[in-house]
Design a protein around this motif. Structure first.
Motif, PDB file in Angstrom:
ATOM      1  N   GLU A 198       0.813  -1.225   0.000  1.00 43.79           N
ATOM      2  CA  GLU A 198       0.000   0.000   0.000  1.00 43.79           C
ATOM      3  C   GLU A 198       0.840   1.265   0.000  1.00 43.79           C
ATOM      4  OE1 GLU A 198      -3.055  -0.125   2.969  1.00 43.79           O
ATOM      5  OE2 GLU A 198      -3.693  -2.132   2.374  1.00 43.79           O
ATOM      6  N   GLN A 215      -5.854  -2.504   3.394  1.00 42.47           N
ATOM      7  CA  GLN A 215      -6.795  -2.918   2.355  1.00 42.47           C
ATOM      8  C   GLN A 215      -6.271  -4.135   1.592  1.00 42.47           C
ATOM      9  OE1 GLN A 215      -9.785  -1.326   1.986  1.00 42.47           O
ATOM     10  NE2 GLN A 215      -9.137  -0.151   3.775  1.00 42.47           N
ATOM     11  N   THR A 216      -4.990  -4.403   1.718  1.00 41.10           N
ATOM     12  CA  THR A 216      -4.338  -5.407   0.878  1.00 41.10           C
ATOM     13  C   THR A 216      -3.605  -6.402   1.764  1.00 41.10           C
ATOM     14  OG1 THR A 216      -3.917  -3.552  -0.594  1.00 41.10           O
ATOM     15  CG2 THR A 216      -2.848  -5.629  -1.163  1.00 41.10           C
TER      16      THR A 216
END
Ligand SMILES: [Fe+2]
Length: 390
Positions: free
Chosen positions: A111, A129-130
């Motif tokens: 990110e 998010q990842t």
């Protein structure tokens, strides 16, 4: 009735004397075709990496990063910014600070935002998010249990010491090789092991303890019990037994703290670490006896449902460590351990009776919330005063 609880996923664990010599190289080659980011300390590079892994690392593109002391946001952000895009594996090889740095870097690589954004109580509340880059942890101290926790502690001296926390930050693999502890200076090993013991005891009596963390905490305390004496033996097999027990006790403490939380010792140790350059293990060691005494004194007056159960746990630990099923015997035992193995007081690191206001102001979040009783500011200040001297 057992209250509901959850227990996070744990890393795959490879445990064994010299397992980093016998199995680690092949595992690294199998896991990575191209690029590896290796985070370690200068000491670890010199003593382990260059001798044990050099041939393996020569077969891959390896970016080496050195972390000395507790990782700052600036250091983490700089390493993430400079790392190539194709890193397939992050390896943290070192003490708790190295492992925390590697863990945070592995989380941030996909990110590439500043780590500050993710820090509890400091950042803008950004969430991962990842999926992080795979992360392997190879501890060289028996202390923080970072190899089995889902948070990375990041410090900006004079401002904060906070966690970047996410279930996905957990290491994919933890390589627990007790032989790595042999060259750890005792001045580091004893305080870091006292941190592990503190984590085990605090998570055993915390408000959020559950049957699984209790099982691990109790087993960890049994492993810790007598390990220092084994290290002082002249017999090599007994020494190896001592190192092995400490290595496992520390990793168990990471599992229990990640799933049950901690207590007032760590509630204070966070802000102490933010404002003073005192080693975390030493801070915990010096606070453990006064905080335990205050908890034990307050529990009989508490009408909370957990109070008698918690007191029974303290007595159970006292019986294991001292042979006496009396909570006060536990306090004497901890005092004795600290005087013998961690004799340095926190006054040596700049703490005085007049500069602890910011520590008290900042200690009420996080770990403090799990303490089995609510201690007053006056109690906490008293514990800090006791930690100053010998
Ligand atoms: Fe700790």
């Amino acid at each position: 009735m057992i209250p509901p609880f959850n227990f996070a996923q744990m890393p795959a664990i490879e445990f064994g004397w010299q397992v980093t010599q016998t199995k680690l190289s092949d595992a690294i080659l199998a896991a990575s075709q191209q690029s590896i980011l290796l985070v370690s300390s200068g000491y670890v590079n010199q003593h382990y990496v260059d001798s044990r892994l050099a041939k393996v690392l020569a077969q891959r593109n390896v970016l080496r990063c050195v972390v000395q002391g507790e990782p700052s946001p600036d250091l983490i952000d700089q390493i993430v910014k400079e790392a190539p895009q194709d890193i397939e594996l992050v390896i943290g090889f070192g003490g708790g600070s190295v492992l925390d740095a590697a863990k945070a870097i592995a989380g941030l690589l996909p990110e590439r935002h500043s780590v500050v954004d993710y820090l509890e109580g400091v950042g803008c509340g950004r969430k991962l998010q990842t999926q992080p880059v795979p992360f392997w942890a190879i501890p060289t101290t028996a202390g923080t249990g970072s190899e089995t926790t889902k948070n990375a502690v990041i410090s900006r001296h004079g401002e904060f010491k906070k966690s970047f926390r996410d279930d996905r930050l957990l290491a994919n693999q933890a390589w627990l090789d007790p032989s790595l502890l042999v060259s750890c200076p005792k001045s580091v090993l004893y305080p870091t092991a006292m941190d592990a013991f503190t984590q085990l005891l605090e998570s055993y009596v915390t408000l959020k303890a559950n049957p699984m963390t209790d099982a691990l905490a109790w087993q960890g305390i049994q492993l810790f019990n007598g390990a220092f004496a084994l290290l002082e033996s002249d017999d090599q097999a007994r020494q190896q037994q001592g190192y092995s027990r400490l290595m496992l006790a520390a990793s168990f403490s990471g599992m229990t703290l990640a799933n049950a939380g901690l207590g007032a010792v760590h509630g204070l140790a966070g802000p102490v670490g933010a404002y003073f350059e005192a080693p975390h293990g030493l801070v915990c060691a010096r606070l453990l006896a006064p905080i335990t005494r205050m908890n034990i004194q307050a529990l009989p007056d508490s009408d909370a449902a957990h109070a008698q159960k918690t007191l029974a746990k303290y007595k159970q630990v006292a019986a294991l460590l001292t042979g006496k099923s009396e909570a006060n015997a536990l306090i004497s035992h901890i005092d004795h351990l600290v005087q013998q193995y961690v004799p340095q007081g926190l006054a040596d690191f700049g703490l005085t009776k007049t500069n602890l206001g910011p520590v008290i102001d900042q200690c009420r979040a996080g770990s403090m919330l799990g303490n089995p009783v609510v201690l007053s500011d006056q109690d906490l200040l008293g514990a800090l005063f006791e930690s100053l001297g010998r």
